[in-house]
Design a protein around this motif. Structure first.
Motif, mmCIF file in Angstrom:
data_model
loop_
_atom_site.group_PDB
_atom_site.id
_atom_site.type_symbol
_atom_site.label_atom_id
_atom_site.label_comp_id
_atom_site.label_asym_id
_atom_site.label_seq_id
_atom_site.Cartn_x
_atom_site.Cartn_y
_atom_site.Cartn_z
ATOM 1 N N PHE A 13 77.364 61.517 2.359
ATOM 2 C CA PHE A 13 78.440 62.265 1.719
ATOM 3 C C PHE A 13 77.882 63.149 0.619
ATOM 4 N N THR A 17 75.872 59.543 -1.274
ATOM 5 C CA THR A 17 76.135 58.223 -0.689
ATOM 6 C C THR A 17 75.771 58.215 0.794
ATOM 7 N N ALA A 19 76.610 56.566 3.797
ATOM 8 C CA ALA A 19 77.634 55.640 4.270
ATOM 9 C C ALA A 19 77.229 54.997 5.584
ATOM 10 N N SER A 39 83.544 45.315 2.677
ATOM 11 C CA SER A 39 84.075 46.599 2.264
ATOM 12 C C SER A 39 82.928 47.474 1.732
ATOM 13 N N GLY A 40 82.908 48.734 2.172
ATOM 14 C CA GLY A 40 81.852 49.645 1.734
ATOM 15 C C GLY A 40 80.643 49.660 2.639
ATOM 16 N N SER A 41 80.691 48.930 3.759
ATOM 17 C CA SER A 41 79.511 48.883 4.625
ATOM 18 C C SER A 41 79.471 50.048 5.622
ATOM 19 N N GLY A 42 80.466 50.930 5.563
ATOM 20 C CA GLY A 42 80.416 52.137 6.391
ATOM 21 C C GLY A 42 81.200 52.062 7.686
ATOM 22 N N LYS A 43 82.018 51.026 7.854
ATOM 23 C CA LYS A 43 82.768 50.850 9.101
ATOM 24 C C LYS A 43 83.744 52.001 9.318
ATOM 25 N N SER A 44 84.548 52.290 8.295
ATOM 26 C CA SER A 44 85.559 53.342 8.454
ATOM 27 C C SER A 44 84.897 54.690 8.691
ATOM 28 N N THR A 45 83.843 54.967 7.958
ATOM 29 C CA THR A 45 83.156 56.247 8.120
ATOM 30 C C THR A 45 82.668 56.400 9.557
HETATM 31 N N1 LIG Z 1 84.985 60.869 1.508
HETATM 32 C C1 LIG Z 1 83.986 60.181 0.912
HETATM 33 N N2 LIG Z 1 83.235 60.763 -0.040
HETATM 34 C C2 LIG Z 1 82.226 60.086 -0.637
HETATM 35 N N3 LIG Z 1 81.904 58.831 -0.358
HETATM 36 C C3 LIG Z 1 82.611 58.184 0.583
HETATM 37 C C4 LIG Z 1 83.698 58.829 1.261
HETATM 38 N N4 LIG Z 1 84.224 57.936 2.138
HETATM 39 C C5 LIG Z 1 83.513 56.803 2.012
HETATM 40 N N5 LIG Z 1 82.548 56.945 1.082
HETATM 41 C C6 LIG Z 1 81.543 55.943 0.707
HETATM 42 O O1 LIG Z 1 80.846 55.542 1.855
HETATM 43 C C7 LIG Z 1 80.612 54.150 1.846
HETATM 44 C C8 LIG Z 1 81.197 53.509 3.084
HETATM 45 O O2 LIG Z 1 82.611 53.586 3.021
HETATM 46 P P1 LIG Z 1 83.558 53.129 4.197
HETATM 47 O O3 LIG Z 1 83.089 53.729 5.476
HETATM 48 O O4 LIG Z 1 84.957 53.408 3.802
HETATM 49 O O5 LIG Z 1 83.284 51.565 4.224
HETATM 50 P P2 LIG Z 1 84.184 50.398 4.853
HETATM 51 O O6 LIG Z 1 85.178 50.990 5.770
HETATM 52 O O7 LIG Z 1 83.173 49.540 5.549
HETATM 53 O O8 LIG Z 1 84.799 49.677 3.718
HETATM 54 C C9 LIG Z 1 81.202 53.612 0.557
HETATM 55 O O9 LIG Z 1 80.169 53.500 -0.395
HETATM 56 C C10 LIG Z 1 82.174 54.677 0.158
HETATM 57 O O10 LIG Z 1 82.302 54.724 -1.236
#
Ligand SMILES: Nc1ncnc2c1ncn2[C@@H]1O[C@H](COP(=O)(O)OP(=O)(O)O)[C@@H](O)[C@H]1O
Ligand SMILES: [Mg+2]
Lengths: 344, 276
Positions: A13, A17, A19, A39-45
């Motif tokens: 990002f 970061t 992700a 949480s924060g392991s990059g699953k959603s991304t």
């Molecule tokens: N739009 C964004 N801009 C900057 N950092 C992001 C954004 N979305 C997610 N992150 C960062 O990327 C990392 C992974 O996030 P995310 O994929 O949401 O994790 P999870 O779904 O596993 O909780 C986190 O450190 C989060 O802060």
């Protein structure tokens, strides 16, 4: 029919970061894969990159062999269910479900037929005229699921869809999703941070940590033979005891197991159900607390050096706080440098 | 409200509410009633509490004037044109502000604030100087331009807030089922932000209708809006009844705006009406 292939995908990002970090995964046709991680392991991304909502910094995403890395979400054969359901509150249930079909210019009666069929499928027959805010949380998630399913996507993506529901409802919807998924044989990527959800749903689990794959395997495999202490600690309850091996034996505060490896630091992992205990007056370890769960009980044991471990027992009443116990691990794994060096 | 608060509310009188109701009545309703009464008073001399003679004499006098009707038409056309242009320019801009991360954002915001921080009349005189050279003084489009500038702040920042409140996941969900960016804006974003944007449009219309300084400075002598006409008439014929009639005429857009606002913003039907 539909196969998903993620190859060496990273997402950095703006701001730096990382992700997702060089992630690769193949999901077979009709398979349900859970992405599991804290949480924060990059699953959603990762999921959002598959859906087209984030552009990978590098790597390739292919569906049925076709590179979709740069295809916008509206032209991808994927369907996404969001945690917040994201239903359009200015449309009723029918119009929420019909929106995508209208964009495809299907005839009116065809749209009606398909919307009714999908409502039936998610157990909401006759709810078409409802406003979305007249539905319960579980019903809203069902509509969100239906909204994706009605378009018959090749890949179904779900991002912690039941996280905001209560335990009971979550378990029920989980089973429904599994039923529907198997009936439609739809290739599915399911994000969760709940290990019980992953164990119950998945054909395969991908444990993620800091944007990388920690372990991939069947639920049974990931549960029984966690590849790293991280996985061991994340899935199910696990006692992790750190210490040293000296002369082929691990000892810490009265907890000892044979570990036939070179001297040095190791982490021993034992499940509570694999940690046998026996009353023993004058032993170095003693019972700290007993918690009765009805079907079983958990005995918290304090080792001589103050370390706590848990053991599962049948009957709570056989144990009382302060009592001396001897420990007999029946199955355990020893880890060194994030890898298994011995199973006993 | 908690369960305990309900029985309490029965015993305690809402003094704060009553206070505001009374103040509101005194400050707004009472003057309105007085003005309305003056407009239909043929004769009303001190110290009578109600007029000695009611009648529509001053209404006839006012509405018989041709320049009165010209100013009404001018004001309505002007306000409609300015509001439409303002919406056309500002709504996409507001969406960009709300959705895109661009560095100029805070600078632009500051420039808007700065524009409001200086005395407006000085600014207007400076602009009038420029318009004079461009031969826009006394022209309809000159007034449109000056009033347009005045609407920008409201027409950007209220919609920005409205757009920011739209759940991005809703927009993404629409992309997901096959809607392109424009379709998402039309079918999801706009209806979701609808009521607030309708409020901004109404406020812009009413504000433009009542705007006087710019209209007078740039419009004179060729363009005369209703408020400017009112000043003109009162200056020439300082009769209370004439002023009252003109005031009541000026309320008309406000009353229409309020009725419209109640229907549109209160019911949510506006938003639903936009749906795909
Ligand atoms: N739009 C964004 N801009 C900057 N950092 C992001 C954004 N979305 C997610 N992150 C960062 O990327 C990392 C992974 O996030 P995310 O994929 O949401 O994790 P999870 O779904 O596993 O909780 C986190 O450190 C989060 O802060
Ligand atoms: Mg997430």
């Amino acid at each position: 029919m539909a196969q998903l292939e993620i190859t060496d995908v990273s997402k950095v990002f703006p701001g730096g970061t990382v992700a997702v970090d060089r992630f690769s995964l193949k999901v077979a046709d009709g398979e349900l894969v859970c992405l599991l991680g804290p949480s924060g392991s990059g699953k959603s991304t990762l999921l959002r990159m598959v859906g087209g909502f984030e552009r990978p910094s590098s790597g390739v995403i292919a569906i049925d062999g076709e590179d979709v890395t740069r295809v916008p979400p509206e032209r991808r054969p994927t369907g996404m269910v969001f945690q917040s359901h994201a239903l359009w509150s200015h449309m009723n249930v029918f119009r929420n479900l019909a929106f995508g079909l209208k964009l495809r210019r299907l005839p009116k009666d065809e749209i009606r037929r398909r919307v009714e069929a999908v409502l039936e499928l998610v157990g909401l027959a006759g709810y078409g005229a409802r406003q979305t805010n007249q539905l319960s949380g579980g019903q809203q998630q069902r509509v969100a699921l239906a909204r994706s399913l009605v378009l018959e996507p090749k890949i179904l993506l779900l991002d912690e869809p039941f996280a905001s529901l209560d335990q009971h409802l979550r378990e029920r919807l989980r089973e429904e999703v599994r039923d529907i998924q198997q009936r439609l044989k739809i290739t599915t990527l399911f994000v969760t941070h709940g290990q019980d959800e992953a164990l119950a749903l998945a054909d395969r689990i991908v444990v993620m940590r800091d944007g990388r794959t920690e372990q991939v395997g069947s639920p049974d495999m990931v549960y029984r033979e966690p590849a790293t202490p991280f996985v061991a600690g994340f899935i199910g309850t696990m006692n992790l005891v750190e210490g040293r091996v000296a002369g082929g034996r691990f000892e810490r505060g009265g907890f000892g197991v044979p570990v036939p490896v070179a001297d040095g630091p190791v982490t021993i992992a034992v499940r509570p159900e694999a940690l046998g205990i026996a009353p023993s007056d004058g032993a170095a370890s003693h019972v700290h607390r007993v918690t009765d769960y009805g079907t079983h009980a958990i005995v918290d044991i304090e080792l001589a050096d103050g370390t706590r471990v848990k053991a599962m027992v049948r009957e709570a009443r056989d144990w009382r706080a302060g009592q001396g116990v001897a420990l007999k691990p029946e199955a355990f794994a020893a880890y060194r440098d994030d890898a298994v060096v011995h199973r006993g | 409200m908690t369960a305990r608060a309900v029985p309490m509310a029965r015993h305690e009188t809402d003094w704060v509410g009553i206070f505001f109701a009374v103040v509101l009545t005194l400050v707004i309703i009472f003057p309105l009633i007085v003005v309305a009464t003056w407009s239909v008073a043929n004769v009303w001399r001190y110290p009578a509490v109600i007029p000695q003679e009611f009648g529509l004499r001053y209404w006839h006098m006012t509405l018989a004037r041709a320049d009165m009707w010209t100013s009404i038409t001018t004001s309505i056309t002007l306000s409609l044109v300015v509001t439409a242009l303002s919406a056309l320019i500002c709504l996409p801009a507001a969406y960009a502000f709300a959705r895109m991360e661009f560095p100029a954002r805070s600078f632009l915001f500051f420039s808007f604030i700065a524009g409001q921080a200086f005395p407006k009349f000085g600014l207007l005189v400076a602009i009038a100087g420029i318009f004079l050279q461009l031969q826009l003084i006394g022209s309809f489009w000159g007034v449109v331009l000056i009033q347009l500038v005045g609407t920008l702040l409201l027409m950007i920042w209220i919609p920005v807030a409205a757009f920011q409140n739209v759940d991005r996941r809703m927009e993404e969900a629409a992309r997901d089922v096959g809607a392109g960016p424009l379709r998402v804006f039309r079918s999801i974003t706009l209806p979701q932000a609808g009521p607030t944007i309708a409020a901004a449009i109404l406020l812009t219309f009413v504000n433009t209708f009542y705007e006087t300084e710019g209209a007078w400075l740039i419009g004179a002598p060729g363009v005369r809006t209703m408020p400017v006409q009112m000043i003109f008439v009162i200056n020439n014929q300082p009769v209370i009844q004439l002023g009252a009639v003109l005031s009541v005429l000026l309320w008309v857009p406000s009353i229409f705006a309020l009725i419209f606002a109640r229907r549109v913003i209160g019911s949510g039907s506006f938003a639903r009406g936009f749906g795909a």
